[in-house]
Design a protein around this motif. Structure first.
Motif, PDB file in Angstrom:
ATOM      1  N   GLU A 169       0.826  -1.205   0.000  1.00 43.73           N
ATOM      2  CA  GLU A 169       0.000   0.000   0.000  1.00 43.73           C
ATOM      3  C   GLU A 169       0.863   1.260   0.000  1.00 43.73           C
ATOM      4  O   GLU A 169       0.616   2.202  -0.761  1.00 43.73           O
ATOM      5  CB  GLU A 169      -0.931   0.004   1.221  1.00 43.73           C
ATOM      6  N   ASN A 170       1.900   1.268   0.837  1.00 44.19           N
ATOM      7  CA  ASN A 170       2.766   2.445   0.914  1.00 44.19           C
ATOM      8  C   ASN A 170       3.657   2.577  -0.316  1.00 44.19           C
ATOM      9  O   ASN A 170       3.946   3.687  -0.763  1.00 44.19           O
ATOM     10  CB  ASN A 170       3.616   2.390   2.188  1.00 44.19           C
ATOM     11  N   MET A 193      12.118   1.903  -3.055  1.00 39.81           N
ATOM     12  CA  MET A 193      11.106   1.493  -4.021  1.00 39.81           C
ATOM     13  C   MET A 193      11.554   0.255  -4.804  1.00 39.81           C
ATOM     14  O   MET A 193      10.760  -0.662  -5.047  1.00 39.81           O
ATOM     15  CB  MET A 193      10.796   2.639  -4.983  1.00 39.81           C
ATOM     16  N   ASN A 194      12.822   0.208  -5.179  1.00 39.46           N
ATOM     17  CA  ASN A 194      13.323  -0.944  -5.924  1.00 39.46           C
ATOM     18  C   ASN A 194      13.332  -2.208  -5.068  1.00 39.46           C
ATOM     19  O   ASN A 194      13.015  -3.303  -5.554  1.00 39.46           O
ATOM     20  CB  ASN A 194      14.736  -0.663  -6.444  1.00 39.46           C
ATOM     21  N   MET A 230      11.166   3.047   4.782  1.00 38.21           N
ATOM     22  CA  MET A 230      10.088   3.994   4.464  1.00 38.21           C
ATOM     23  C   MET A 230       9.845   4.947   5.633  1.00 38.21           C
ATOM     24  O   MET A 230       9.633   6.150   5.456  1.00 38.21           O
ATOM     25  CB  MET A 230       8.803   3.245   4.132  1.00 38.21           C
ATOM     26  N   GLN A 231       9.892   4.383   6.846  1.00 37.95           N
ATOM     27  CA  GLN A 231       9.667   5.213   8.030  1.00 37.95           C
ATOM     28  C   GLN A 231      10.799   6.230   8.205  1.00 37.95           C
ATOM     29  O   GLN A 231      10.549   7.400   8.545  1.00 37.95           O
ATOM     30  CB  GLN A 231       9.565   4.316   9.263  1.00 37.95           C
ATOM     31  N   ALA A 232      12.032   5.805   7.965  1.00 27.63           N
ATOM     32  CA  ALA A 232      13.175   6.705   8.100  1.00 27.63           C
ATOM     33  C   ALA A 232      13.103   7.855   7.109  1.00 27.63           C
ATOM     34  O   ALA A 232      13.578   8.962   7.376  1.00 27.63           O
ATOM     35  CB  ALA A 232      14.482   5.926   7.891  1.00 27.63           C
ATOM     36  N   LEU A 233      12.488   7.606   5.960  1.00 31.14           N
ATOM     37  CA  LEU A 233      12.338   8.654   4.934  1.00 31.14           C
ATOM     38  C   LEU A 233      11.090   9.495   5.140  1.00 31.14           C
ATOM     39  O   LEU A 233      10.816  10.411   4.374  1.00 31.14           O
ATOM     40  CB  LEU A 233      12.292   7.999   3.540  1.00 31.14           C
TER      41      LEU A 233
END
Length: 237
Positions: A169-170, A193-194, A230-233
């Motif tokens: 989803e994210n 993403m990759n 993802m959380q770190a970004l």
């Protein structure tokens, strides 16, 4: 040797439909059987000055070779992802290279390519098909009575599905936002993403009875690592 997951690119909402329409091509349009794909790829591209936009002729050759590679990848993956075929690291490497190219092609349209880029991408696809042709005949039946891992439990499989759903989803939201002109290029985002795209490719076609407990835990660890990224970004809370 334990077989790694080499899955068919998702044919529905995610990869295949997007990449084929983005390129203006059709994976079924080549009409070539997978067994003869290596004889049908074309090098037919001409050298030109770097930076020139890709010509219609070169882009057409790129589309044709892409369709051949995609069809061949799809056919080989369906055969390889069964219990009847023994693990083959060389074949898996070629399949993963093909999956990487399929992922790259997902957002490419003709006006985004230079002639030089198209020629380089075409050369990569020809090499992949050549390698697949060289190793596909070496696929061997799996030996009966081999050591089996512990089947994945309902609890672990449920946790894997939940974490995968959050990641997917994210990833989907991130891809829709990032692939616009409003967001500047960011290597860290692209890396996350990759990595997520690789997991999505692996998860396609996997059912609970295909996983061992060890495989499921390892795959869940990868997904958690992606979610942490993802959380770190700041992509997710």
């Amino acid at each position: 040797m334990k077989k790694k997951f080499v899955a068919i690119i998702m044919a529905a909402s995610f990869m295949a439909a997007t990449l084929l329409t983005a390129c203006g091509g059709d994976a079924g349009a080549s009409g070539n059987d997978a067994s003869s794909a290596g004889n049908d790829v074309q090098s037919g591209v001409q050298d030109s000055d770097a930076g020139d936009m890709v010509s219609d002729e070169t882009f057409a050759v790129l589309q044709d070779n892409y369709a051949i590679m995609f069809k061949y990848y799809d056919s080989v993956a369906k055969t390889y992802n069964t219990d009847e075929i023994a693990a083959n690291p060389e074949l898996e490497d070629a399949m993963n290279q093909a999956a990487d190219v399929i992922t790259q092609m997902g957002e490419i349209s003709q006006d985004m390519l230079t002639e030089e880029d198209a020629v380089a991408l075409n050369d990569v696809m020809i090499e992949i098909v050549d390698v697949l042709n060289g190793v596909v005949d070496a696929m061997e039946p799996a030996e009966a009575g081999g050591e089996e891992g512990t089947p994945v439990s309902d609890e672990i499989y449920g946790m894997l599905q939940d974490n995968y759903a959050i990641m997917f989803e994210n990833y989907d939201l991130m891809a829709k936002t990032y692939n616009t002109d409003e967001i500047a290029a960011n290597p860290e985002i692209e890396d996350v993403m990759n990595r997520a795209a690789d997991v999505i490719t692996q998860m396609d076609g996997i059912s609970q009875d295909m996983l061992t407990e060890e495989d499921a835990v390892a795959l869940d660890d990868v997904i958690i690592g992606i979610l942490d990224g993802m959380q770190a970004l700041g992509i997710i809370d």
